[in-house]
Design a protein around this motif. Sequence first.
Motif, PDB file in Angstrom:
ATOM      1  N   TRP A  25     -15.582   2.998  -1.556  1.00 15.65           N
ATOM      2  CA  TRP A  25     -14.525   2.555  -2.463  1.00 15.65           C
ATOM      3  C   TRP A  25     -15.187   1.698  -3.536  1.00 15.65           C
ATOM      4  CZ3 TRP A  25      -9.456   0.786   0.448  1.00 15.65           C
ATOM      5  CH2 TRP A  25      -8.987   1.847   1.243  1.00 15.65           C
ATOM      6  N   LEU A  70      -6.291   9.749   1.194  1.00 10.17           N
ATOM      7  CA  LEU A  70      -7.330   8.742   1.433  1.00 10.17           C
ATOM      8  C   LEU A  70      -8.506   9.309   2.220  1.00 10.17           C
ATOM      9  CD1 LEU A  70      -5.011   5.719   2.288  1.00 10.17           C
ATOM     10  CD2 LEU A  70      -6.349   6.027   0.203  1.00 10.17           C
ATOM     11  N   SER A 120       0.840  -1.189   0.000  1.00  8.49           N
ATOM     12  CA  SER A 120       0.000   0.000   0.000  1.00  8.49           C
ATOM     13  C   SER A 120       0.881   1.247   0.000  1.00  8.49           C
ATOM     14  CB  SER A 120      -0.913   0.009   1.227  1.00  8.49           C
ATOM     15  OG  SER A 120      -0.219   0.505   2.365  1.00  8.49           O
ATOM     16  N   LEU A 134      -4.218   2.121  -4.325  1.00  2.56           N
ATOM     17  CA  LEU A 134      -4.333   1.365  -3.081  1.00  2.56           C
ATOM     18  C   LEU A 134      -3.153   0.416  -2.877  1.00  2.56           C
ATOM     19  CD1 LEU A 134      -8.140   0.488  -3.121  1.00  2.56           C
ATOM     20  CD2 LEU A 134      -6.994   2.446  -2.068  1.00  2.56           C
ATOM     21  N   THR A 162      -6.034   0.386  -8.308  1.00  7.30           N
ATOM     22  CA  THR A 162      -6.629   1.690  -8.048  1.00  7.30           C
ATOM     23  C   THR A 162      -8.132   1.535  -7.847  1.00  7.30           C
ATOM     24  OG1 THR A 162      -7.097   2.220 -10.370  1.00  7.30           O
ATOM     25  CG2 THR A 162      -4.883   2.749  -9.539  1.00  7.30           C
TER      26      THR A 162
END
Length: 347
Positions: free
Chosen positions: A114, A70, A52, A85, A100
């Motif tokens: 998300w 984020l 990440s 991500l 992504t």
Amino acid sequence: MSAEYATFGLAPAMRAGGVLANGDYQVHRDFVDFIVDGRPLLYQLSDLDAVSPLASDVPPAIFTAQVRSLLLEAEAPLDDGRYVLYGCPECEGIECGAVTAVIEKDDSADDYVWRDFAWQTGEHADLELNGYHGIGPFRFRGDEYRSALNSLLGAESGGAGGSGARRRVLLIGARVAVLAKLAATLRTIGIGADITRDATDVPAEELREYGAVVFGRAIGEQERAAVRQSFERAGVEVAYVEGLAPIIPLLVAQIEHALDRGPHELRRLTRLVAADGEAAIEVTSTCRVRLTAYRLDRLSRTHTQEVFDGILETGRHRVALDAKAVKGQSFLVARTSGGVLVEAMAH
């Protein structure tokens, strides 16, 4: 934005470094993984060697910027409101590929969503061709989401909640040449290493830099006890590694396992038993597993053989081993993208 509610959390994770059977090096990376509904999101995205953006070895300012991003406190770094991500653990360039997703805020419900996960290698994501169609969308409650990410900003040591502050090991042994080669290899993959025979007079603030102590086979119990007492007096908790053999890739694998601070219940590779010509392996999600056998012959020469490299489904597995690879004094290393286990072969 229709999506089922999911729980959101964070946990320390590791991309294990090491020396591979073909001689290539794999860099060690500590990072924070996203925990969705109690499972690492990375494990839900198939077998992927990635980290990440919340990595311990990025500068604090960049780490903070990633967290703010984020939280949607900055513009999306990619077109169409997409955020990275997971990325390449070696170079982190989008050209190598990245996972992504679109991250949105639903102000009416104070939720974060998300969605549209994809594998992206350029400016735009092709959802039809490279989308993760079985993943998400996920809806996270705002208070839980913000609390988890904001906790990283309050960490005293900066990146990854300070998880990378002790990515350093202390090597204690009698064979200076082996220790020097081991230290050089560890530094190559991103782990600091120092060599000593006596930690008695080392200041406590210096001992706090270490995450593990490695003992060579020639170090007696009295010397080991003295080292442990030094760390105990300093109030420092470290992992102790008993070196199995003077084989550099094997020792590196032992050290990587010792440095893994991720919760055991969230690890991908959880069990390795090597006995009677076979290996018993347990994985918690579908992943690629590589098994490498190391052995010393009667002249103390090292022999290396890759005995298995394949995708294993969730559960327990038994893998037959080549009798030539595991005869005599031999050891087995099991490796996935997120962890490594080591066992001496029982006969």
